[in-house]
Scaffold this motif. Structure first.
Motif, PDB file in Angstrom:
ATOM      1  N   GLU A 179       0.809  -1.230   0.000  1.00 43.61           N
ATOM      2  CA  GLU A 179       0.000   0.000   0.000  1.00 43.61           C
ATOM      3  C   GLU A 179       0.841   1.277   0.000  1.00 43.61           C
ATOM      4  O   GLU A 179       0.700   2.127  -0.868  1.00 43.61           O
ATOM      5  N   GLN A 180       1.726   1.401   0.970  1.00 46.58           N
ATOM      6  CA  GLN A 180       2.478   2.654   1.088  1.00 46.58           C
ATOM      7  C   GLN A 180       3.433   2.865  -0.076  1.00 46.58           C
ATOM      8  O   GLN A 180       3.550   3.962  -0.600  1.00 46.58           O
ATOM      9  N   ARG A 181       4.071   1.772  -0.488  1.00 50.05           N
ATOM     10  CA  ARG A 181       5.012   1.882  -1.599  1.00 50.05           C
ATOM     11  C   ARG A 181       4.271   2.315  -2.856  1.00 50.05           C
ATOM     12  O   ARG A 181       4.735   3.132  -3.630  1.00 50.05           O
ATOM     13  N   LYS A 182       3.090   1.738  -3.041  1.00 47.18           N
ATOM     14  CA  LYS A 182       2.266   2.075  -4.205  1.00 47.18           C
ATOM     15  C   LYS A 182       1.911   3.558  -4.164  1.00 47.18           C
ATOM     16  O   LYS A 182       2.016   4.264  -5.163  1.00 47.18           O
ATOM     17  N   ARG A 183       1.499   4.026  -2.992  1.00 50.06           N
ATOM     18  CA  ARG A 183       1.089   5.420  -2.891  1.00 50.06           C
ATOM     19  C   ARG A 183       2.269   6.337  -3.215  1.00 50.06           C
ATOM     20  O   ARG A 183       2.145   7.297  -3.956  1.00 50.06           O
ATOM     21  N   ILE A 184       3.441   5.999  -2.658  1.00 56.15           N
ATOM     22  CA  ILE A 184       4.634   6.820  -2.907  1.00 56.15           C
ATOM     23  C   ILE A 184       4.961   6.831  -4.397  1.00 56.15           C
ATOM     24  O   ILE A 184       5.205   7.873  -4.991  1.00 56.15           O
ATOM     25  N   PHE A 185       4.911   5.648  -4.994  1.00 60.35           N
ATOM     26  CA  PHE A 185       5.229   5.556  -6.423  1.00 60.35           C
ATOM     27  C   PHE A 185       4.274   6.420  -7.254  1.00 60.35           C
ATOM     28  O   PHE A 185       4.687   7.189  -8.110  1.00 60.35           O
ATOM     29  N   LYS A 186       2.981   6.316  -6.954  1.00 59.47           N
ATOM     30  CA  LYS A 186       2.002   7.086  -7.718  1.00 59.47           C
ATOM     31  C   LYS A 186       2.162   8.589  -7.491  1.00 59.47           C
ATOM     32  O   LYS A 186       2.000   9.388  -8.407  1.00 59.47           O
ATOM     33  N   MET A 187       2.453   8.962  -6.247  1.00 65.32           N
ATOM     34  CA  MET A 187       2.621  10.392  -5.962  1.00 65.32           C
ATOM     35  C   MET A 187       3.795  10.952  -6.752  1.00 65.32           C
ATOM     36  O   MET A 187       3.755  12.083  -7.231  1.00 65.32           O
ATOM     37  N   SER A 188       4.839  10.141  -6.890  1.00 62.55           N
ATOM     38  CA  SER A 188       6.000  10.611  -7.630  1.00 62.55           C
ATOM     39  C   SER A 188       5.726  10.567  -9.132  1.00 62.55           C
ATOM     40  O   SER A 188       5.862  11.559  -9.839  1.00 62.55           O
ATOM     41  N   ARG A 189       5.280   9.403  -9.614  1.00 63.19           N
ATOM     42  CA  ARG A 189       5.153   9.220 -11.053  1.00 63.19           C
ATOM     43  C   ARG A 189       3.938   9.939 -11.634  1.00 63.19           C
ATOM     44  O   ARG A 189       4.007  10.551 -12.687  1.00 63.19           O
ATOM     45  N   MET A 190       2.798   9.871 -10.950  1.00 63.33           N
ATOM     46  CA  MET A 190       1.585  10.422 -11.531  1.00 63.33           C
ATOM     47  C   MET A 190       1.341  11.876 -11.116  1.00 63.33           C
ATOM     48  O   MET A 190       0.901  12.683 -11.903  1.00 63.33           O
ATOM     49  N   ASP A 191       1.609  12.187  -9.846  1.00 64.96           N
ATOM     50  CA  ASP A 191       1.330  13.549  -9.391  1.00 64.96           C
ATOM     51  C   ASP A 191       2.546  14.452  -9.528  1.00 64.96           C
ATOM     52  O   ASP A 191       2.453  15.654  -9.312  1.00 64.96           O
TER      53      ASP A 191
END
Lengths: 324, 193
Positions: free
Chosen positions: B131-143
Motif C-alpha cells: 500500500e504505502q510503496r504504491k502510494r509513494i510511487f504514484k505520488m512521484s510518477r503520476m502527481d
C-alpha cells in the motif's frame, strides 16, 4: 561480503529511481554512472519502464466501456434516420415511431417527474441520457423533456451526477442553497434540506457553483470540492484526496491516515448506519491507512477493529465499538 | 518481421468485417485504440472531456462512412483522423503549430493488442505493490511530487521515500522485463471474432 553486495543493490535501485524522477544531485550522478558501467542496459530499460508506467496508468483512467456505450448509441440512432433503403430499417423506424408515441402517451400526462428515495439507492436516467445516482432520503425533480435553453433539475439530498456533454444546453442543478452549472462532467452533490452545509465534489470535468443569492461564484475542476456554509452564506474551496465522497455509491473506501473518529463518519455515510464508540477510547490517537474495495460493512469493521486492537458488537441495528 | 505481417493481416480482417457492417469487429477496434487516441487528443486539446468526445466523434464518423472510405492502415487512419479533428477543434490557435514544432511526430508507439497486454500488466504490477510503496510511487510518477513533498504529506522521512521508490522500481522491472521479452518474441495472437 554478502553485506556489501546487498548494500550495492540498494544504492543502485534508489539511485536509479532518483535519476528517473529528477531528484538526483551531481555527486549522485557520478556514483550512478560508475555503477551503470557494470550494467549498461539497465538505465535504458528503467527509463523506458518509467515512461511506460505513467502511460499505462493514464490509460487506466479512461473508461473505454462507457465511451463505447455512447458511440454505439450514436451509431444506431444515426442509422435509423439516414438509411431507409431496406425493409428492415423501415420496420425499425416504424417500431421506433410506435415506441416513441407510446412513451409520449405515458409521459405527456405530466410534464415533470419527481423521484424520491428513502432507505435505498436509486439510479435515474434523465431524458438526455445523463445518469443520477440518488443516495438515501433524496429527491430529484426534472422536466420529462428537456426543452428550453437549459437542462434543469432540482435536487434535495445527495446525488452523484454523470452528465452527458451538450455545449448548447448547459445542465443546471438547483438545490435549496446552491446553483450548479455544467456542460458535461461527473460530480457529487450533497445538499440535504435544512442542513448546516452543502458540498459539491468534482470527479471529472469542470463545474460552476454559485449561491442562490448570486453573491458568490466558483469554478471547480476534477479533485476540487466546495463547501457551502449556511451560517456564513459563503463558499469554501478545498481539494479532495480520496474518493470517499462517493463511497456511498461505489463502496470504495480509502483511509489515508484518518483517525478513528473520521473513520466512523466515513463508515456511517458509506453504509448508512450508526456507530457508537465506547467511552474512554481516545479515538483521535488511532490512525489508519487502508483501502477497501466493495467489501461488506462487517469485513471493513472487522479489519478496522482488529488493526486498532478493538472489537465491535451489534445491538438493535446500532454498531458499537469497544475495547478488546 | 512475422509479427508485423500478422498485425497487418489482423487489421485487414477487421477492416473487411467492419465494411460488411460487423459491429463486433468495430467494437474490438474501438476498445483497442480508444484510450490511446484519447491520450493523443489530450496532447492537443488539454481537456479530457473534450478529447473523449473528439475521439468518439471520429469513431462514429468512421462507422457511418465505412463503405465509402478506403482504409489501408487502421492505426495510421485513426491517428490522422484524430489529429485532424483536434486541429479543427483548435482552428487557428497558435497552440497547434507550437505543439507540432515541439513534437515532430505525435507519439503513438502503443497501439497493438500485444502491447495492451503489457500495459495492463504494468498496472497490475503497480497494484501489487504494498500500500504505502504504491502510494509513494504514484505520488512521484503520476502527481509529479518531489520526494520532499511526498515525505511531508505522508509524515515519513525523505530517506524512506528514496528507499521505497528504489524498491518499487526494482519490483516493476523484475516483474515486467521477462514478460516484455516474451511478448515481443511471441507471435501476435489472432483475436477471436
Amino acid at each position: 561480503m554478502r553485506e556489501m553486495k546487498k548494500d550495492n543493490n540498494n544504492i543502485s535501485w534508489s539511485l536509479l529511481a532518483k535519476d528517473v524522477s529528477g531528484e538526483m544531485s551531481s555527486d549522485e550522478h557520478l556514483l550512478l554512472q560508475k555503477e551503470l558501467a557494470k550494467n549498461p542496459d539497465i538505465e535504458k530499460q528503467v527509463k523506458k519502464l518509467w515512461g511506460d508506467a505513467r502511460y499505462a496508468q493514464e490509460l487506466e483512467s479512461i473508461d473505454t466501456n462507457k465511451a463505447w456505450a455512447k458511440v454505439k448509441n450514436e451509431m444506431s440512432s444515426n442509422q435509423s434516420t439516414s438509411r431507409l433503403k431496406t425493409y428492415s430499417s423501415i420496420a425499425a423506424v416504424f417500431a421506433l415511431v410506435l415506441a416513441s408515441t407510446w412513451f409520449f402517451n405515458i409521459f405527456s400526462d405530466k410534464s415533470t417527474a419527481v423521484i424520491s428515495t428513502s432507505h435505498e439507492l436509486q439510479q435515474v436516467i434523465l431524458p438526455d441520457g445523463s445518469s443520477v445516482d440518488l443516495n438515501h432520503g433524496s429527491t430529484i425533480k426534472f422536466a420529462k423533456n428537456f426543452t428550453g435553453k437549459y437542462r434543469k433539475v432540482k435536487l434535495s439530498g445527495e446525488a452523484f451526477f454523470d452528465v452527458v456533454r451538450n455545449e448548447e444546453k448547459p445542465f443546471v442543478i438547483e438545490t435549496e442553497k446552491l446553483n450548479i452549472q455544467v456542460l458535461g462532467t461527473s460530480f457529487n452533490v450533497k445538499a440535504y434540506k435544512g442542513a448546516h452545509s452543502s458540498e459539491v465534489t468534482v470527479s471529472s470535468g469542470k463545474v460552476s457553483v454559485n449561491t442562490l443569492s448570486g453573491a458568490e461564484k466558483v469554478m471547480l475542476e476534477a479533485g476540487d470540492a466546495v463547501n457551502y456554509s449556511t451560517a456564513s452564506n459563503s463558499l469554501d474551496i478545498h481539494k479532495v484526496h480520496t474518493a470517499n465522497y462517493k463511497a456511498w455509491k461505489t463502496k470504495e473506501i480509502e483511509f489515508d491516515n484518518n483517525s478513528l473518529t473520521e473513520i466512523i463518519v466515513i463508515l456511517e455515510d458509506t453504509y448508512h448506519i450508526k456507530i457508537e464508540l465506547e467511552e474512554g477510547i481516545v479515538s483521535d490517537n488511532m490512525v489508519l491507512d487502508a483501502t477497501f474495495s466493495q467489501h461488506s460493512l462487517e469485513h471493513v469493521l472487522e479489519s478496522v477493529c482488529s488493526s486498532l486492537n478493538l472489537d465491535y458488537t451489534i445491538t438493535e441495528g446500532v454498531y458499537r465499538i469497544h475495547n478488546n | 518481421m512475422d509479427q508485423k505481417s500478422d498485425l497487418k493481416n489482423q487489421d485487414e480482417l477487421l477492416l473487411r468485417k467492419i465494411k460488411a457492417g460487423d459491429e463486433r469487429a468495430f467494437e474490438l477496434v474501438f476498445k483497442n485504440y480508444y484510450p490511446h487516441l484519447v491520450l493523443l487528443a489530450q496532447k492537443y486539446l488539454g481537456d479530457r472531456d473534450l478529447s473523449e468526445s473528439a475521439v468518439q466523434s471520429v469513431f462514429v464518423k468512421m462507422w457511418e462512412t465505412r463503405d465509402k472510405v478506403e482504409i489501408r492502415s487502421l492505426k495510421g487512419f485513426l491517428v490522422v483522423a484524430v489529429r485532424n479533428r483536434c486541429t479543427n477543434e483548435l482552428k487557428h490557435r497558435q497552440v497547434v503549430r507550437e505543439y507540432e514544432k515541439e513534437h515532430e511526430q505525435p507519439e503513438t508507439a502503443w497501439m497493438t493488442f500485444n502491447e495492451n497486454v503489457y500495459l495492463q500488466r504494468i498496472n497490475n504490477v503497480i497494484d501489487e505493490l504494498p500500500e504505502q510503496r504504491k502510494r509513494i510511487f504514484k505520488m512521484s510518477r503520476m502527481d509529479g511530487l518531489k520526494y520532499r513533498e511526498i515525505a511531508e504529506k505522508l509524515n515519513i522521512s525523505p530517506k524512506t521515500v528514496e528507499v521505497q521508490m528504489g524498491k518499487a522500481l526494482k519490483y516493476l522491472r523484475e516483474q515486467l522485463q521477462p514478460l516484455k521479452k516474451q511478448l515481443l518474441a511471441s507471435i501476435v495472437l489472432l483475436i477471436m471474432l
